[in-house]
Design a protein around this motif. Structure first.
Motif, mmCIF file in Angstrom:
data_model
loop_
_atom_site.group_PDB
_atom_site.id
_atom_site.type_symbol
_atom_site.label_atom_id
_atom_site.label_comp_id
_atom_site.label_asym_id
_atom_site.label_seq_id
_atom_site.Cartn_x
_atom_site.Cartn_y
_atom_site.Cartn_z
ATOM 1 N N PRO A 22 0.801 -1.226 0.000
ATOM 2 C CA PRO A 22 0.000 0.000 0.000
ATOM 3 C C PRO A 22 0.840 1.285 0.000
ATOM 4 C CG PRO A 22 0.061 -0.926 2.197
ATOM 5 C CD PRO A 22 0.764 -1.906 1.296
ATOM 6 N N SER A 23 2.162 1.145 0.185
ATOM 7 C CA SER A 23 3.045 2.318 0.180
ATOM 8 C C SER A 23 4.420 1.885 -0.302
ATOM 9 C CB SER A 23 3.143 2.917 1.594
ATOM 10 O OG SER A 23 3.868 2.047 2.448
ATOM 11 N N THR A 24 5.325 2.835 -0.398
ATOM 12 C CA THR A 24 6.688 2.530 -0.845
ATOM 13 C C THR A 24 7.651 2.363 0.319
ATOM 14 O OG1 THR A 24 7.168 4.889 -1.069
ATOM 15 C CG2 THR A 24 6.380 3.720 -3.046
ATOM 16 N N ASP A 25 7.138 2.325 1.552
ATOM 17 C CA ASP A 25 8.011 2.190 2.723
ATOM 18 C C ASP A 25 7.359 1.288 3.764
ATOM 19 O OD1 ASP A 25 9.709 2.431 4.861
ATOM 20 O OD2 ASP A 25 9.688 4.623 4.902
ATOM 21 N N HIS A 26 7.922 0.116 3.946
ATOM 22 C CA HIS A 26 7.343 -0.860 4.876
ATOM 23 C C HIS A 26 7.544 -0.470 6.345
ATOM 24 C CE1 HIS A 26 11.548 -2.131 5.067
ATOM 25 N NE2 HIS A 26 11.233 -2.767 6.178
ATOM 26 N N THR A 27 8.406 0.506 6.628
ATOM 27 C CA THR A 27 8.674 0.885 8.019
ATOM 28 C C THR A 27 7.654 1.866 8.581
ATOM 29 O OG1 THR A 27 10.136 2.732 7.386
ATOM 30 C CG2 THR A 27 11.154 0.543 7.668
ATOM 31 N N GLN A 28 6.827 2.453 7.714
ATOM 32 C CA GLN A 28 5.808 3.397 8.178
ATOM 33 C C GLN A 28 4.631 2.628 8.791
ATOM 34 O OE1 GLN A 28 6.326 6.752 8.146
ATOM 35 N NE2 GLN A 28 8.357 6.095 7.462
ATOM 36 N N PRO A 29 4.087 3.105 9.921
ATOM 37 C CA PRO A 29 2.996 2.372 10.581
ATOM 38 C C PRO A 29 1.695 2.359 9.787
ATOM 39 C CG PRO A 29 3.433 4.453 11.713
ATOM 40 C CD PRO A 29 4.495 4.299 10.657
ATOM 41 N N THR A 30 1.451 3.398 8.994
ATOM 42 C CA THR A 30 0.244 3.408 8.171
ATOM 43 C C THR A 30 0.598 3.885 6.774
ATOM 44 O OG1 THR A 30 -0.311 5.653 8.896
ATOM 45 C CG2 THR A 30 -1.355 3.832 10.080
ATOM 46 N N PRO A 31 0.020 3.349 5.762
ATOM 47 C CA PRO A 31 -0.836 2.161 5.835
ATOM 48 C C PRO A 31 0.007 0.908 6.126
ATOM 49 C CG PRO A 31 -0.524 2.812 3.546
ATOM 50 C CD PRO A 31 0.169 3.837 4.395
ATOM 51 N N ALA A 32 -0.565 0.016 6.889
ATOM 52 C CA ALA A 32 0.154 -1.188 7.312
ATOM 53 C C ALA A 32 0.351 -2.154 6.142
ATOM 54 C CB ALA A 32 -0.624 -1.878 8.416
ATOM 55 N N TRP A 33 1.501 -2.771 6.119
ATOM 56 C CA TRP A 33 1.812 -3.782 5.102
ATOM 57 C C TRP A 33 1.321 -5.152 5.585
ATOM 58 C CZ3 TRP A 33 6.410 -4.000 1.444
ATOM 59 C CH2 TRP A 33 6.622 -2.758 0.831
ATOM 60 N N SER A 34 0.864 -5.978 4.652
ATOM 61 C CA SER A 34 0.491 -7.353 5.007
ATOM 62 C C SER A 34 1.720 -8.255 4.818
ATOM 63 C CB SER A 34 -0.660 -7.846 4.131
ATOM 64 O OG SER A 34 -0.199 -8.128 2.831
ATOM 65 N N ALA A 35 1.607 -9.476 5.262
ATOM 66 C CA ALA A 35 2.719 -10.428 5.148
ATOM 67 C C ALA A 35 3.033 -10.781 3.698
ATOM 68 C CB ALA A 35 2.392 -11.692 5.930
ATOM 69 N N THR A 36 2.094 -10.549 2.790
ATOM 70 C CA THR A 36 2.322 -10.902 1.387
ATOM 71 C C THR A 36 2.706 -9.711 0.510
ATOM 72 O OG1 THR A 36 -0.035 -10.665 0.916
ATOM 73 C CG2 THR A 36 0.755 -12.898 1.476
ATOM 74 N N ASP A 37 2.766 -8.506 1.073
ATOM 75 C CA ASP A 37 3.140 -7.322 0.296
ATOM 76 C C ASP A 37 4.616 -7.370 -0.079
ATOM 77 O OD1 ASP A 37 0.617 -6.224 0.369
ATOM 78 O OD2 ASP A 37 1.023 -4.957 2.109
ATOM 79 N N ILE A 38 4.915 -6.986 -1.326
ATOM 80 C CA ILE A 38 6.303 -6.967 -1.771
ATOM 81 C C ILE A 38 6.624 -5.665 -2.507
ATOM 82 C CG2 ILE A 38 6.564 -9.471 -1.891
ATOM 83 C CD1 ILE A 38 6.190 -9.327 -4.923
ATOM 84 N N TYR A 39 7.907 -5.290 -2.421
ATOM 85 C CA TYR A 39 8.417 -4.150 -3.173
ATOM 86 C C TYR A 39 8.583 -4.535 -4.642
ATOM 87 C CZ TYR A 39 10.011 -1.346 0.869
ATOM 88 O OH TYR A 39 10.081 -0.572 1.983
ATOM 89 N N LYS A 40 8.722 -3.550 -5.506
ATOM 90 C CA LYS A 40 9.098 -3.799 -6.899
ATOM 91 C C LYS A 40 10.477 -4.443 -6.895
ATOM 92 C CE LYS A 40 6.521 0.064 -8.861
ATOM 93 N NZ LYS A 40 6.625 1.362 -9.548
ATOM 94 N N GLY A 41 10.622 -5.521 -7.672
ATOM 95 C CA GLY A 41 11.897 -6.222 -7.768
ATOM 96 C C GLY A 41 12.123 -7.276 -6.707
ATOM 97 N N GLU A 42 11.273 -7.333 -5.715
ATOM 98 C CA GLU A 42 11.409 -8.330 -4.660
ATOM 99 C C GLU A 42 10.862 -9.668 -5.146
ATOM 100 O OE1 GLU A 42 11.073 -7.936 0.132
ATOM 101 O OE2 GLU A 42 9.376 -7.203 -1.013
ATOM 102 N N LEU A 43 11.431 -10.741 -4.665
ATOM 103 C CA LEU A 43 10.957 -12.073 -5.023
ATOM 104 C C LEU A 43 10.072 -12.631 -3.918
ATOM 105 C CD1 LEU A 43 14.173 -13.730 -6.488
ATOM 106 C CD2 LEU A 43 12.224 -12.794 -7.740
ATOM 107 N N PHE A 44 9.139 -13.476 -4.332
ATOM 108 C CA PHE A 44 8.237 -14.164 -3.408
ATOM 109 C C PHE A 44 8.156 -15.605 -3.874
ATOM 110 C CE2 PHE A 44 4.190 -15.732 -1.914
ATOM 111 C CZ PHE A 44 3.978 -15.110 -0.697
ATOM 112 N N ILE A 45 8.525 -16.538 -3.011
ATOM 113 C CA ILE A 45 8.492 -17.955 -3.377
ATOM 114 C C ILE A 45 7.422 -18.656 -2.558
ATOM 115 C CG2 ILE A 45 9.776 -20.119 -3.473
ATOM 116 C CD1 ILE A 45 12.322 -18.445 -3.782
ATOM 117 N N ASN A 46 6.477 -19.265 -3.268
ATOM 118 C CA ASN A 46 5.489 -20.102 -2.599
ATOM 119 C C ASN A 46 6.067 -21.516 -2.598
ATOM 120 O OD1 ASN A 46 3.374 -21.926 -2.099
ATOM 121 N ND2 ASN A 46 1.914 -20.284 -2.464
ATOM 122 N N GLN A 47 6.622 -21.901 -1.462
ATOM 123 C CA GLN A 47 7.284 -23.205 -1.349
ATOM 124 C C GLN A 47 6.314 -24.365 -1.481
ATOM 125 O OE1 GLN A 47 10.070 -21.286 2.022
ATOM 126 N NE2 GLN A 47 9.764 -23.451 2.222
ATOM 127 N N ALA A 48 5.087 -24.177 -1.042
ATOM 128 C CA ALA A 48 4.103 -25.258 -1.107
ATOM 129 C C ALA A 48 3.748 -25.602 -2.551
ATOM 130 C CB ALA A 48 2.841 -24.865 -0.338
#
Length: 192
Positions: free
Chosen positions: A24-50
């Protein structure tokens, strides 16, 4: 070139069907808006191991880099693959499963499969398979690539959103045969 690498990392999930989301924002350290566990930055990788699926995020949002699946099918199940297709990749909400490549490994035992030996990868509800060939009648242990089925018409369907990818035999169950087979699939998920 502007870069941000303050938190770029590989995020992981062990929950089947989990897809990363746009933050929801470009900075995960800001308290609002809160990031969820699945939010990622541009260029970040996300691996669904299952699910063995790798994702990333670009300027246009989240995209699937690719996934892999493997399914070993016992002889008893091969003999019923037309009547009872087996899922190799489960549906992911909001996405269609596109096969990129596929192979079949046949652990030949003593008797070849006869009749109805065209094995295919088809989307549940599709009218045309994505990959397939009449190759399970092998008389030796072998591993072969499945060819893409590119012939379609104006009314055929291959990629269907929210549908499983299945392994089946095209017309009728095979007869005879006593060899286990393993299907290997590389695929990507396309937004619906």
């Amino acid at each position: 070139m502007a870069t941000q690498d303050s938190r770029i990392k590989v995020k992981r999930s062990t929950v089947s069907g989990t897809v990363p989301t746009v933050a929801p924002s470009t900075d995960h350290t800001q308290p609002t808006p809160a990031w969820s566990a699945t939010d990622i930055y541009k260029g970040e990788l996300f691996i669904n191991q299952a699910d063995n699926v790798v994702w990333s995020r670009g300027d246009d949002g989240v995209f699937c880099i690719g996934g892999t699946a493997e399914l070993t099918i016992a002889t008893a199940d091969v003999l019923h693959l037309n009547t009872t297709p087996l899922n190799i990749v489960s549906a992911v909400s909001g996405y269609s499963i596109e096969v990129v490549s596929a192979s079949v490994k046949i652990d030949f035992s003593t008797t070849a499969y006869a009749t109805n030996t065209f094995i295919q990868l088809i989307t549940n509800g599709g009218t045309t398979a994505q990959y397939g060939a009449a190759i399970i009648n092998a008389t030796v242990a072998t591993t072969k690539k499945l060819p893409e089925i590119a012939t379609t018409t104006a009314t055929t369907t291959q990629l269907i959103a929210n549908a499983d990818l299945q392994v089946s035999v095209k017309t009728g169950d095979p007869t005879a045969g006593d060899s286990d087979i393993t299907i290997f699939v590389n695929y990507r998920l396309i937004p619906a």
